[in-house]
Design a protein around this motif. Sequence first.
Motif, PDB file in Angstrom:
ATOM      1  N   UNK A  11      10.300   4.529  -3.363  1.00 27.98           N
ATOM      2  CA  UNK A  11       9.704   4.036  -4.673  1.00 27.98           C
ATOM      3  C   UNK A  11       8.636   4.753  -4.865  1.00 27.98           C
ATOM      4  N   UNK A  12       7.781   4.883  -3.729  1.00 25.89           N
ATOM      5  CA  UNK A  12       6.243   5.639  -4.045  1.00 25.89           C
ATOM      6  C   UNK A  12       6.707   7.177  -4.307  1.00 25.89           C
ATOM      7  N   UNK A  13       7.766   7.584  -3.736  1.00 25.70           N
ATOM      8  CA  UNK A  13       8.105   9.035  -4.238  1.00 25.70           C
ATOM      9  C   UNK A  13       8.530   9.346  -5.374  1.00 25.70           C
ATOM     10  N   UNK A  14       8.971   8.385  -6.100  1.00 25.33           N
ATOM     11  CA  UNK A  14       9.379   8.255  -7.437  1.00 25.33           C
ATOM     12  C   UNK A  14       8.369   8.022  -8.398  1.00 25.33           C
ATOM     13  N   UNK A  15       7.330   7.347  -7.983  1.00 25.08           N
ATOM     14  CA  UNK A  15       6.265   7.210  -8.768  1.00 25.08           C
ATOM     15  C   UNK A  15       4.700   7.616  -8.013  1.00 25.08           C
ATOM     16  N   UNK A  16       4.407   8.618  -8.232  1.00 24.10           N
ATOM     17  CA  UNK A  16       3.287   9.348  -7.785  1.00 24.10           C
ATOM     18  C   UNK A  16       2.119   8.475  -8.243  1.00 24.10           C
ATOM     19  N   UNK A  17       2.012   8.089  -9.327  1.00 26.63           N
ATOM     20  CA  UNK A  17       0.984   7.410  -9.786  1.00 26.63           C
ATOM     21  C   UNK A  17       0.561   6.096  -8.858  1.00 26.63           C
ATOM     22  N   UNK A  18       1.693   5.430  -8.679  1.00 19.97           N
ATOM     23  CA  UNK A  18       1.887   4.219  -8.017  1.00 19.97           C
ATOM     24  C   UNK A  18       1.132   4.441  -6.389  1.00 19.97           C
ATOM     25  N   UNK A  19       1.612   5.680  -5.787  1.00 19.59           N
ATOM     26  CA  UNK A  19       1.376   5.939  -4.484  1.00 19.59           C
ATOM     27  C   UNK A  19      -0.181   6.431  -4.350  1.00 19.59           C
ATOM     28  N   UNK A  20      -0.711   7.124  -5.323  1.00 19.06           N
ATOM     29  CA  UNK A  20      -2.021   7.542  -5.442  1.00 19.06           C
ATOM     30  C   UNK A  20      -3.004   6.510  -5.782  1.00 19.06           C
ATOM     31  N   UNK A  21      -2.645   5.196  -6.381  1.00 17.81           N
ATOM     32  CA  UNK A  21      -3.273   4.128  -6.420  1.00 17.81           C
ATOM     33  C   UNK A  21      -3.383   3.457  -5.242  1.00 17.81           C
ATOM     34  N   UNK A  22      -2.382   3.330  -4.392  1.00 20.74           N
ATOM     35  CA  UNK A  22      -2.467   2.812  -2.844  1.00 20.74           C
ATOM     36  C   UNK A  22      -3.134   3.522  -2.143  1.00 20.74           C
ATOM     37  N   UNK A  23      -3.347   5.039  -2.212  1.00 23.39           N
ATOM     38  CA  UNK A  23      -4.056   5.619  -1.083  1.00 23.39           C
ATOM     39  C   UNK A  23      -5.465   5.747  -1.231  1.00 23.39           C
ATOM     40  N   UNK A  24      -5.799   5.078  -2.228  1.00 24.42           N
ATOM     41  CA  UNK A  24      -7.273   5.017  -2.374  1.00 24.42           C
ATOM     42  C   UNK A  24      -7.880   3.647  -1.673  1.00 24.42           C
ATOM     43  N   UNK A  25      -8.048   3.643  -0.169  1.00 27.55           N
ATOM     44  CA  UNK A  25      -8.260   2.616   0.538  1.00 27.55           C
ATOM     45  C   UNK A  25      -9.635   2.126   0.532  1.00 27.55           C
ATOM     46  N   UNK A  26     -10.627   2.657   0.037  1.00 26.38           N
ATOM     47  CA  UNK A  26     -11.980   2.481   0.305  1.00 26.38           C
ATOM     48  C   UNK A  26     -12.627   2.655  -1.202  1.00 26.38           C
ATOM     49  N   UNK A  27     -13.021   1.408  -1.774  1.00 29.59           N
ATOM     50  CA  UNK A  27     -13.738   1.295  -3.061  1.00 29.59           C
ATOM     51  C   UNK A  27     -15.447   0.603  -2.887  1.00 29.59           C
ATOM     52  N   UNK A  28     -16.240   1.557  -3.149  1.00 32.68           N
ATOM     53  CA  UNK A  28     -17.519   1.201  -2.962  1.00 32.68           C
ATOM     54  C   UNK A  28     -18.591   1.446  -4.046  1.00 32.68           C
ATOM     55  N   UNK A  29     -19.252   0.690  -4.598  1.00 31.24           N
ATOM     56  CA  UNK A  29     -19.754   0.979  -5.950  1.00 31.24           C
ATOM     57  C   UNK A  29     -20.742  -0.373  -6.362  1.00 31.24           C
ATOM     58  N   UNK A  30     -20.834  -0.299  -7.660  1.00 30.55           N
ATOM     59  CA  UNK A  30     -21.829  -1.326  -8.339  1.00 30.55           C
ATOM     60  C   UNK A  30     -21.099  -1.997  -9.541  1.00 30.55           C
ATOM     61  N   UNK A  31     -21.415  -3.339  -9.648  1.00 30.55           N
ATOM     62  CA  UNK A  31     -20.510  -4.044 -10.918  1.00 30.55           C
ATOM     63  C   UNK A  31     -21.915  -4.850 -11.617  1.00 30.55           C
TER      64      UNK A  31
END
Length: 758
Positions: free
Chosen positions: A500-520
């Motif tokens: 499924x991930x191979x068929x949907x590169x957008x979905x794979x890249x959204x899962x690959x971003x393991x670390x989110x650090x920022x400001x809200x």
Amino acid sequence: MKFNLTYKLIYLFLIGSFYSCSITKHIPEEERLYTGATLTIESDSVIDNKPALKAELESVLRPEPNSKFLGMYLGLYYHYKNQKEHPGFINRWLYKQFGEAPVYQSDVETYDVEDLLLNRLENRGFFYSRASSAFQEEEKKASVDYTVKVTKPYRMESYQLDTLPNPIKKDIQDLVKESPFKEGMRFDLSSMKLERKRIDQALKKKGYYNFNNNFLIFEADTNRYDNKKFDLYLKLKNEVPEKSLIPYRLSKINIYPNYEVSDSVQTATTRYNEKNYIQKETFFKPKYLDPFIVLNEGQLYNPEDSRNTARRLSTIGAYKYVNIQYKELDTIATDSMGSLEANIYLSPLNKRALRAELQVVTKSNNFAGPAFALTLSNRNLFGGGETFNVSPKIGYETQIGGEKNSGNTSLELGLENELIFPRVLFPIKIDNNFFKYSIPKTKISLSIDYLDRTDLYTLLSGTALFGYLWDANRFVTHEINPISVNYTQLYDTTPEFEEILDNDPFLRRSFEQEFIAGLTYSFSYNEMVDTQKTHQFYVNFTFDIAGNSISLFGKDQGEGNPKTFLGLAYAQYAKADLDLHYHFNFKKEQVIAARLFGGYGLAYGNSDVVPFVKQYYSGGPYSVRAFNIRSLGPGTYNPDTDGTNSDYFDKTGNIRLEANLEYRFPIVSFLKGAVFADAGNIWNSKENPTYNGKDKFSSDFLSELGMGAGVGLRVDIQSFVIRFDLAAPFHNPALPKGERFHFDVSKPILNFAIGYPF
């Protein structure tokens, strides 16, 4: 049929509309229906702000005639229908909602109205005016024409203070100099009342604890003039108590941090910052409680400081009651000064509290199941008003219909820990007086979530937040989290999921971003706290930015690969939301509520797609209710016809637009009803090949909105609301053009939720 009752109500309402124009046959033989009044102003001089004067005079025209809708007396029609021997349940309900008793010509007392008109004119300085009236009669209807002949008004020549005792004379003298009254102003009783209140409020801030605006009186002297001028004098009424004419100082401040009504003896007194903290044992540490109290020994009494203190103490979250009482002390008034003792009684909430929440979730992919959450709170944890919340949750979903697929069950476990300090935790000391309305709170939270989707994958995520929350005033709230960290790890993936991930590169890249650090950051303006307002507005703006700081330390992994931080691929994006609400309260418990929402997420730098957990979705009980949760869009994508199978996942995008309109009305007691319509969708700013290009946002977005309408039933018990909304789509963007408009009432969506949607 499911909507028989709804159709019958609409039918009766329309029939009432057609027949309400013939209500004259119900009017008694000796009566005429009163249709209203007109007012004509005749004057021998120019009137300043004549429209305002006319509006005030028209406000006393009594009685109000029966209301009309598109020229028809609907309320009157339902009144007459209800007078029948057997009106029926529907007619009785319509009468209760819309019915009005008839207003006849005999109900109009023109002489009383004329007296009211003359009274209002005299209050505005138009003495010796005249009023008259005349009925205009038709066969079954009558109206009144009122005419007022307005004379030249009296105008002020001077405004001065009469003889007063000290020390109040000097204080009032200073206030009179600041008065908005000017030479040549028209005599106006309402302005004089406002002037008395202004002076009283100013004197209170100067320490006059026992003063009252009713002690002041105005006298107008016209003896010196023969051309409608007057001198205005401000003076005190006779026999005003002497203690009302002197200011008071706070000679003692006592605080009871753990007060119970049954307490008779307090054993321990701690002196801190010139205040007495009286408690049997240290319940709340004085050094932490003291910044919330803006009263100080030796200062003049000021009710504004008292209100600020009460409000600030109530925001701590540890107290259910805040009661400030003042006691006059016996003093020798040689310096024309009184003394007060301020006693602040603080009644704490229960130290521990438990809240449970049960939810039922349904999704477009036939997934449904319960979710259960507990919140255990410990208030005043360290003796400084801290609140510690522990919130475990568990959710289970299973595929209850349709073709069974891999991943047909899921288990979610979560645990959130939150610690709130009612003060600013910052390396540099910040003066609390900078925040005049309320002291900011510091919030620290740490949570972990576990999601197991059978035969597909396991997702582990953790979130850490550190930030501040404070009220700038009664309506405005700010929340900023300078530290916002989110970590996700996808593991135990199956070959089927990898395909499924191979068929949907957008979905794979959204899962690959393991670390989110920022400001809200979040800004809220909320007029809903003013429950008596006719027009209420709510605005919420949220901004979320991630990845900029850690990008300075990012490690290059080669061309075509994202940079990493501590071995983890990190996300870089900016996201902004705007949420607008409007409530029109036009009758008792009847509200027209509207909402607009817009959101956009932009991936850049180290990311070419916004992380999956930060993307938008549409549909569900707080969104477009005619579509299941997270099932609408993106764009015109339809998984049933586009040859792809993405039912494993919620439909998401980086753009979201929604609009809602709802009419709320009472039914009986705590049971409320609603009729509503919703519209909205999500899109992607960059085309996702998996969706065959149907997900991209374009100028044709209005034709791609999912739209639905429905009815709701709410159980509202003292603002605790259990909501049931039944809705069906009438515009489905997933269908081909030309087929999208179809009110499909055969498959309604039932939404169950807690609280109102907006």
